[in-house]
Write a protein that holds these residues in place. Structure first.
Motif, PDB file in Angstrom:
ATOM      1  N   LYS A 125      10.576  -4.706   2.009  1.00 37.13           N
ATOM      2  CA  LYS A 125      10.547  -3.491   1.188  1.00 37.13           C
ATOM      3  C   LYS A 125       9.401  -2.574   1.605  1.00 37.13           C
ATOM      4  N   LYS A 126       8.245  -3.182   1.895  1.00 39.49           N
ATOM      5  CA  LYS A 126       7.093  -2.371   2.290  1.00 39.49           C
ATOM      6  C   LYS A 126       7.377  -1.604   3.583  1.00 39.49           C
ATOM      7  N   ILE A 127       7.973  -2.291   4.565  1.00 38.30           N
ATOM      8  CA  ILE A 127       8.301  -1.626   5.838  1.00 38.30           C
ATOM      9  C   ILE A 127       9.290  -0.496   5.611  1.00 38.30           C
ATOM     10  N   LEU A 128      10.355  -0.758   4.844  1.00 39.79           N
ATOM     11  CA  LEU A 128      11.409   0.242   4.642  1.00 39.79           C
ATOM     12  C   LEU A 128      10.881   1.439   3.862  1.00 39.79           C
ATOM     13  N   HIS A 129      10.164   1.191   2.772  1.00 42.37           N
ATOM     14  CA  HIS A 129       9.692   2.292   1.927  1.00 42.37           C
ATOM     15  C   HIS A 129       8.599   3.109   2.620  1.00 42.37           C
ATOM     16  N   THR A 130       7.718   2.445   3.340  1.00 42.47           N
ATOM     17  CA  THR A 130       6.680   3.175   4.071  1.00 42.47           C
ATOM     18  C   THR A 130       7.295   4.059   5.154  1.00 42.47           C
ATOM     19  N   SER A 131       8.279   3.526   5.859  1.00 48.37           N
ATOM     20  CA  SER A 131       8.951   4.299   6.915  1.00 48.37           C
ATOM     21  C   SER A 131       9.637   5.525   6.346  1.00 48.37           C
ATOM     22  N   SER A 132      10.314   5.360   5.194  1.00 44.21           N
ATOM     23  CA  SER A 132      11.000   6.496   4.577  1.00 44.21           C
ATOM     24  C   SER A 132       9.998   7.534   4.082  1.00 44.21           C
ATOM     25  N   ALA A 133       8.845   7.075   3.556  1.00 42.52           N
ATOM     26  CA  ALA A 133       7.822   8.006   3.066  1.00 42.52           C
ATOM     27  C   ALA A 133       7.253   8.855   4.195  1.00 42.52           C
ATOM     28  N   LEU A 134       7.216   8.302   5.402  1.00 39.43           N
ATOM     29  CA  LEU A 134       6.681   9.037   6.559  1.00 39.43           C
ATOM     30  C   LEU A 134       7.721   9.918   7.232  1.00 39.43           C
ATOM     31  N   ASP A 135       8.985   9.811   6.808  1.00 43.25           N
ATOM     32  CA  ASP A 135      10.058  10.641   7.356  1.00 43.25           C
ATOM     33  C   ASP A 135      10.175  11.892   6.484  1.00 43.25           C
ATOM     34  N   PRO A 136      10.010  13.088   7.067  1.00 48.70           N
ATOM     35  CA  PRO A 136      10.069  14.324   6.260  1.00 48.70           C
ATOM     36  C   PRO A 136      11.351  14.458   5.446  1.00 48.70           C
TER      37      PRO A 136
ATOM     38  N   PHE B 187      12.890  12.129   3.787  1.00 51.34           N
ATOM     39  CA  PHE B 187      12.937  11.258   2.613  1.00 51.34           C
ATOM     40  C   PHE B 187      11.557  11.057   1.975  1.00 51.34           C
ATOM     41  N   LYS B 188      10.563  11.897   2.346  1.00 56.27           N
ATOM     42  CA  LYS B 188       9.189  11.639   1.909  1.00 56.27           C
ATOM     43  C   LYS B 188       9.035  11.662   0.387  1.00 56.27           C
ATOM     44  N   GLY B 189       9.969  12.317  -0.333  1.00 57.07           N
ATOM     45  CA  GLY B 189       9.914  12.328  -1.793  1.00 57.07           C
ATOM     46  C   GLY B 189      10.366  11.025  -2.416  1.00 57.07           C
ATOM     47  N   LEU B 190      11.006  10.141  -1.628  1.00 56.94           N
ATOM     48  CA  LEU B 190      11.493   8.829  -2.084  1.00 56.94           C
ATOM     49  C   LEU B 190      12.307   8.936  -3.380  1.00 56.94           C
TER      50      LEU B 190
ATOM     51  N   PHE C 154      15.046   7.792  -4.191  1.00 61.49           N
ATOM     52  CA  PHE C 154      15.825   6.591  -4.502  1.00 61.49           C
ATOM     53  C   PHE C 154      14.989   5.517  -5.186  1.00 61.49           C
ATOM     54  N   LEU C 155      13.686   5.774  -5.399  1.00 59.02           N
ATOM     55  CA  LEU C 155      12.804   4.810  -6.047  1.00 59.02           C
ATOM     56  C   LEU C 155      12.415   5.296  -7.446  1.00 59.02           C
ATOM     57  N   THR C 156      11.932   4.375  -8.231  1.00 57.45           N
ATOM     58  CA  THR C 156      11.424   4.744  -9.551  1.00 57.45           C
ATOM     59  C   THR C 156      10.066   5.419  -9.398  1.00 57.45           C
ATOM     60  N   GLU C 157       9.610   6.059 -10.460  1.00 56.19           N
ATOM     61  CA  GLU C 157       8.325   6.754 -10.417  1.00 56.19           C
ATOM     62  C   GLU C 157       7.193   5.794 -10.086  1.00 56.19           C
ATOM     63  N   GLU C 158       7.230   4.591 -10.658  1.00 53.21           N
ATOM     64  CA  GLU C 158       6.191   3.606 -10.409  1.00 53.21           C
ATOM     65  C   GLU C 158       6.190   3.151  -8.951  1.00 53.21           C
ATOM     66  N   GLU C 159       7.409   2.932  -8.393  1.00 56.73           N
ATOM     67  CA  GLU C 159       7.522   2.496  -6.992  1.00 56.73           C
ATOM     68  C   GLU C 159       7.041   3.591  -6.043  1.00 56.73           C
ATOM     69  N   ARG C 160       7.357   4.843  -6.368  1.00 55.89           N
ATOM     70  CA  ARG C 160       6.913   5.955  -5.516  1.00 55.89           C
ATOM     71  C   ARG C 160       5.388   6.042  -5.488  1.00 55.89           C
ATOM     72  N   LEU C 161       4.783   5.816  -6.629  1.00 57.35           N
ATOM     73  CA  LEU C 161       3.327   5.872  -6.713  1.00 57.35           C
ATOM     74  C   LEU C 161       2.692   4.754  -5.889  1.00 57.35           C
ATOM     75  N   ASP C 162       3.272   3.555  -5.960  1.00 57.38           N
ATOM     76  CA  ASP C 162       2.744   2.422  -5.187  1.00 57.38           C
ATOM     77  C   ASP C 162       2.840   2.690  -3.686  1.00 57.38           C
ATOM     78  N   VAL C 163       3.987   3.212  -3.254  1.00 54.75           N
ATOM     79  CA  VAL C 163       4.180   3.496  -1.822  1.00 54.75           C
ATOM     80  C   VAL C 163       3.205   4.581  -1.372  1.00 54.75           C
ATOM     81  N   SER C 164       3.040   5.619  -2.182  1.00 55.82           N
ATOM     82  CA  SER C 164       2.136   6.715  -1.827  1.00 55.82           C
ATOM     83  C   SER C 164       0.699   6.218  -1.693  1.00 55.82           C
ATOM     84  N   THR C 165       0.305   5.330  -2.599  1.00 56.93           N
ATOM     85  CA  THR C 165      -1.043   4.780  -2.539  1.00 56.93           C
ATOM     86  C   THR C 165      -1.246   3.962  -1.270  1.00 56.93           C
ATOM     87  N   GLU C 166      -0.245   3.150  -0.913  1.00 56.56           N
ATOM     88  CA  GLU C 166      -0.321   2.315   0.289  1.00 56.56           C
ATOM     89  C   GLU C 166      -0.422   3.180   1.546  1.00 56.56           C
TER      90      GLU C 166
END
Length: 490
Positions: A444-455, A457-460, A462-474
């Motif tokens: 999950k970390k690899i997939l979500h981080t990769s999507s966050a770095l792709d212009p 899908f950077k808004g993510l 498909f994730l919940t607000e809490e999940e988006r915040l965790d990915v952004s922090t990472e």
């Protein structure tokens, strides 16, 4: 030159021609002596004593034998052109020295042809190939098969490997993909491919090797093979990520080799769709459609009538063929059902045509309920087909695509009001299989981080607000650590 008739009263002794004259015709001709010397102005036939003017060649003498003494012609060997000898224009063409730069370049290009087009070494012995090269470059002498086996191809491999390693050494990270497959001769192979981003921000891919695998395909053996590849190609410091199918042995190999692991999304889609296609009700529908498709492929009469009905019933100017599915590609089953629905009116008209006798038309047909079910199954599988096509059409598919497409598919497979029991079963089968994939925290970390770095899908979304915040922090934390490293080296 006209012949001179022999003088019946002239019976002088006929002396043989000089020994230096080697033509066989001189066995039947000679000369008279005049004042102790041979009179070479006329040759004399030893059979009929006819005198023939000697002008320096033997043509007149050969003609005389052929005309007046044909029984001697078969024993007389005339000088003929040796067809085995080269023509003058050919003899003037010198062969390129095998060690010349021009010959080396041609030999290397032939080696490239064999390697890039996967041709057998024996191609250099084929008459057509040799004739083509002879026409293109008459002076070039094609080396033997052994030359390409022992030196030309190994040299080309060594040169190419050096270039690939030089290019990969500039990459900070490299991903490798692994796929095992079986040849027509039932020999097992594994192919390893490397992917990385070049200095000019382009995705580069190289097939590192295709190796025969004689051992059992256990996780331990596959892990050892992958680690050997990483060591051989000097990738130990490249933070290698491994992409494989969903096979248990490959998952085990990734764990043993301590590779960050991503499962092939195309294989994931195939497994989920195959699970739905194996449902008894869907399998029965597929079997009936497959049987009809096979019938039109094997019956020439039915095929011809089917094409005519497409023109008449469907108004198609270019008749289409029914598709038969392939077991290893689920989308071929979808295409088979979709094409059947497109042509089912012409199929129905053909099977009920009086032109086909009873024996030929004895084939299972689909009822209206079956046709409706086929249509619903095709519609339900459409999102999976779209995802498969989307991934296949990407010239450089990246891992950032997996998470958003995966989330979209799960949403598409949710039950909706009015779904028939068959459709609910199909959706359930696909959703259940998809939920088994990509559920570890590392994936999950690899997939979500990769999507966050792709212009894209950077808004993510498909994730919940809490999940988006965790990915952004990472992502922010990792970027900050990289910035510190850069400042340290500067």
């Amino acid at each position: 030159m006209a012949e001179a008739e022999g003088d019946d009263h002239d019976r002088r002794v006929i002396k043989n021609a000089p020994k230096a004259w080697k033509a066989d015709i001189w066995a039947h001709f000679g000369f008279y002596e005049v004042n102790g010397k041979l009179d070479k102005s006329y040759a004399v036939c030893k059979i009929c004593h006819t005198k023939i003017k000697h002008v320096g060649n033997t043509t007149n003498f050969t003609n005389h034998v052929d005309r007046w003494h044909p029984e001697l012609a078969s024993t007389t060997t005339t000088q003929k052109v040796d067809t085995s000898q080269p023509r003058i224009d050919e003899s003037l063409v010198s062969t390129l020295p095998h060690n010349s730069e021009r010959a080396k370049r041609i030999t290397r290009s032939v080696a490239c042809f064999i390697a890039k087009d996967l041709r057998p070494y024996s191609v250099v012995e084929n008459a057509g190939f040799r004739h083509m090269l002879k026409t293109i470059k008459p002076r070039y002498k094609l080396p033997t098969r052994a030359t390409f086996t022992d030196s030309a191809l190994p040299a080309l491999y060594k040169e190419t490997k050096a270039k690939v390693m030089e290019s990969m050494c500039k990459a900070r990270r490299v991903a490798i993909t692994s796929d095992t497959w079986t040849s027509v001769a039932t020999d097992s192979y594994v192919t390893i491919t490397a992917h990385y981003i070049s200095e000019d921000w382009k995705i580069v891919s190289h097939v590192l090797q295709t190796r025969a695998v004689y051992e059992s395909h256990t996780g331990a053996h596959m892990a050892r093979l992958l680690l050997d590849v990483v060591e051989e190609w000097e990738l130990t410091d490249k933070s290698v990520v491994l992409v494989t199918d969903n096979a248990a042995n490959m998952i085990s190999a990734a764990e043993i080799g301590k590779f960050p692991h991503v499962k092939c999304f195309a294989h994931t889609l195939n497994l989920a769709a195959q699970r739905a296609l194996k449902l008894p009700a869907v399998s029965r529908l597929l079997g009936r459609v497959r049987r009809i498709s096979a019938y039109f492929h094997r019956s020439t009469k039915a095929k011809h009538l089917f094409e005519e009905n497409q023109r008449v019933v469907l108004k198609l100017t270019s008749p289409l063929k029914l598709i038969t599915d392939v077991a290893t590609r689920w989308n071929s089953a979808h295409d088979m059902m979709e094409r059947f629905l497109q042509l089912q009116a012409a199929v129905h008209a053909t099977l009920l045509s009086p032109a086909l006798n009873v024996d030929e038309s004895e084939i299972v047909t689909l009822s209206r309920a079956d046709l409706a079910n086929v249509e619903e199954v095709v519609k339900t599988l459409k999102p999976v087909k779209d995802a498969t096509v989307f991934m296949s059409e990407e010239s450089s598919p990246t891992v950032s695509l997996i998470a958003p497409v995966y989330a979209q598919l799960l949403q598409s497979m949710s039950d909706t009001i009015g779904d028939q029991p068959l459709i609910r079963d199909v959706k359930n089968a696909i959703k259940t299989d998809l939920l088994k994939r990509y559920n570890s925290e590392a994936e999950k970390k690899i997939l979500h981080t990769s999507s966050a770095l792709d212009p894209r899908f950077k808004g993510l979304p498909f994730l919940t607000e809490e999940e988006r915040l965790d990915v952004s922090t990472e992502v922010t934390s990792e970027a900050a650590s990289l910035e510190e490293v850069i400042h340290f080296y500067l």
